[in-house]
Scaffold this active site. Sequence first.
Site, PDB file in Angstrom:
ATOM      1  N   LYS A  28       0.832  -1.212   0.000  1.00  0.00           N
ATOM      2  CA  LYS A  28       0.000   0.000   0.000  1.00  0.00           C
ATOM      3  C   LYS A  28       0.864   1.257   0.000  1.00  0.00           C
ATOM      4  O   LYS A  28       0.558   2.241  -0.657  1.00  0.00           O
ATOM      5  CB  LYS A  28      -0.833   0.009   1.288  1.00  0.00           C
ATOM      6  CG  LYS A  28      -2.298  -0.027   1.032  1.00  0.00           C
ATOM      7  CD  LYS A  28      -3.079   0.107   2.326  1.00  0.00           C
ATOM      8  CE  LYS A  28      -2.507  -0.673   3.463  1.00  0.00           C
ATOM      9  NZ  LYS A  28      -2.722  -0.104   4.764  1.00  0.00           N
ATOM     10  N   CYS A 398      25.378   5.279  13.018  1.00  0.00           N
ATOM     11  CA  CYS A 398      24.949   5.568  14.392  1.00  0.00           C
ATOM     12  C   CYS A 398      25.629   4.615  15.387  1.00  0.00           C
ATOM     13  O   CYS A 398      26.790   4.805  15.697  1.00  0.00           O
ATOM     14  CB  CYS A 398      23.429   5.553  14.476  1.00  0.00           C
ATOM     15  SG  CYS A 398      22.837   6.521  15.866  1.00  0.00           S
ATOM     16  N   HIS A 529      21.970   9.399  10.610  1.00  0.00           N
ATOM     17  CA  HIS A 529      21.426   8.334   9.741  1.00  0.00           C
ATOM     18  C   HIS A 529      21.314   8.836   8.302  1.00  0.00           C
ATOM     19  O   HIS A 529      20.256   9.327   7.911  1.00  0.00           O
ATOM     20  CB  HIS A 529      20.050   7.899  10.250  1.00  0.00           C
ATOM     21  CG  HIS A 529      20.104   7.180  11.542  1.00  0.00           C
ATOM     22  ND1 HIS A 529      20.209   5.814  11.626  1.00  0.00           N
ATOM     23  CD2 HIS A 529      20.084   7.637  12.809  1.00  0.00           C
ATOM     24  CE1 HIS A 529      20.244   5.454  12.898  1.00  0.00           C
ATOM     25  NE2 HIS A 529      20.173   6.537  13.633  1.00  0.00           N
ATOM     26  N   GLU A 531      20.871   7.245   5.746  1.00  0.00           N
ATOM     27  CA  GLU A 531      19.905   6.462   4.963  1.00  0.00           C
ATOM     28  C   GLU A 531      18.539   7.142   4.841  1.00  0.00           C
ATOM     29  O   GLU A 531      17.772   6.808   3.943  1.00  0.00           O
ATOM     30  CB  GLU A 531      19.747   5.055   5.558  1.00  0.00           C
ATOM     31  CG  GLU A 531      19.054   4.963   6.914  1.00  0.00           C
ATOM     32  CD  GLU A 531      20.016   5.085   8.108  1.00  0.00           C
ATOM     33  OE1 GLU A 531      21.099   5.670   7.931  1.00  0.00           O
ATOM     34  OE2 GLU A 531      19.671   4.611   9.204  1.00  0.00           O
TER      35      GLU A 531
HETATM   36  N1  GLN Z   1      22.134   3.224  20.899  1.00  0.00           N
HETATM   37  C1  GLN Z   1      22.866   4.334  20.388  1.00  0.00           C
HETATM   38  C2  GLN Z   1      22.427   5.642  21.000  1.00  0.00           C
HETATM   39  O1  GLN Z   1      21.379   5.742  21.560  1.00  0.00           O
HETATM   40  C3  GLN Z   1      22.762   4.393  18.887  1.00  0.00           C
HETATM   41  C4  GLN Z   1      21.390   4.693  18.397  1.00  0.00           C
HETATM   42  C5  GLN Z   1      21.183   4.326  16.955  1.00  0.00           C
HETATM   43  O2  GLN Z   1      21.927   3.552  16.378  1.00  0.00           O
HETATM   44  N2  GLN Z   1      20.118   4.839  16.362  1.00  0.00           N
HETATM   45  O3  GLN Z   1      23.165   6.614  20.942  1.00  0.00           O
END
Ligand code: GLN
Length: 555
Positions: A28, A398, A529, A531
């Site tokens: 969807k 991250c 991030h 991505e």
């Molecule tokens: N656990 C890590 C933090 O809180 C990385 C978080 C993540 O990879 N989104 O900083």
Amino acid sequence: MATRSPQKKKASTKYIFVVGGVMSGVGKGVATSSIGLILQSKGYAVTALKIDPYINVDAGTMNPTEHGEVFVLRDGYETDQDMGNYERFMGLELSRDHYMTTGLVYKTVIEKERNLEYGGRCVEVVPHIPQEVIRRIKKAVRTSKADIAIIEIGGTVGEYQNILFLEAARIMKLEHPNDVFSVLVSYLPIPSKIGEMKTKPTQYAVRTLNSTGIQPDFIIARSDRPLDEKRKEKLAVNCSIRKEDVISAPDVESIYDVPLNFEQDHLGDRFLKKLGLKAKKRDNLSVWEKRVMRNRKSTETVRIGVVGKYFKTGDYVFSDAYISVIEALKHAACEVGRKIELDWIDSADFETDPKRLESLRQYQGILVPGGFGGRGIEGIVSAIRFCREEKVPYFGLCYGMQLMVIEYARSVMKLADAHTKEVNGTTNHPVIDILPEQVEKLRKKNFGATMRLGQYPAMLKSGSIAREAYKSDAILERHRHRYEVNPEYIGQIEAAGLIFSATSPDGVLMEIAELPKKQHPFFLGTQFHPEFQSSLIAPHPLFVAFLRAAVKEGK
Ligand code: GLN
């Protein structure tokens, strides 16, 4: 007062509700995104909203292995992965106005009631909940100045949980009879023993939808194969819909083929006709098609291993939790003229049997995505060490960057118990520490929507791999974390050779870590991030740099 020149009245906004029939997981979100892209290609400003039936106020508290990825918007709102598809297909940057859950809607209504905003009336599920849904839809349309809004209702027709959203669609249609439309994305099974495509489940889904007061204007018929004329006729007669308004949506190799397939069934023109609109331009998705063709033509592959935990759900790999990472890899692969070949590698394997690290040699690159908590961490750290020592291109996102710093501190700086405070609160060397503003939030168990979230700027160091990839000194990237590189260790880490090639503008927060190119072909991690900001049309520069290095190193 100046007289107003006779202006053409702006056509009223059109609302298209997308609902699912027969079963979940039939695409969807991709259908919604593809309809949006096609209508954009006809010259209209399109926006999209997602309504999810959960009590969770946002998607941030949901475990990705159950619900799929948490997609972070520019403004830091934690939403459903479908929002990522809307942004990637339509090139939009959506805001919190474009996502709502049952929990959020109820929360708002209850807060308004507490503030006496209902003027002493009895506040009821109907009409007040659908009215709040409608208010939110209209607000999103106003702020985005869209000509057409596509609203995807989560769940499947016939379930209890999304009934109030269907009610909102029904009420909106009453208010704007010529501007509200509904699309049913349904599924037509071809049972192997029968070998014939069956329309009956879709007929039932339409009846169920009818019982909520909604008649679909279109049926998008998902199936293994294209629909033949006979099936279209059957659906038309039984579902009171014109044959041309049944759109065939067979399985395709790539989700990026879907808009092109829809256009083969003339979806765009049929939608415009029903909406009472004329095409303002016709670009026939030419840019899109070029990228898809480029992707289709590439025969060579680039082999990437994704190392992490929680990849399995029962006997299946739950890749939905990493959908933006997968898509960003596909976009970059298209850019470098390859097809992506992905393997999911459970880091726990390296903990039980370190010899298995050798298996990482078969990959041209290793990626470690974001994550939380202690499980599988030691396995990931040894995989990172392997990549560093054996010069396998490595990309950490991250947590993948934080663990890369931990590995460096342990192996190169000889701080044997270096760790993140997220996992080991009493380590002598907390090279990854909690962000100062997070301490109080965690103490108060204030977990929802309290991480460092959304878009923040960072400055890049000249001469770095990152600077070279971005071709810019300043970047804006999306975040979702509570921990950071401990400022007390930055000097030591840099002295030991790891470069922080991007930092927050005040220089306090480390945003990218990398090794110099002469030491390693690609050993780079991001606190943010990347991505979340990649698309087929505009692949993310760091993903492209990673795959370029992978292709170059590849045997
Ligand atoms: N656990 C890590 C933090 O809180 C990385 C978080 C993540 O990879 N989104 O900083």
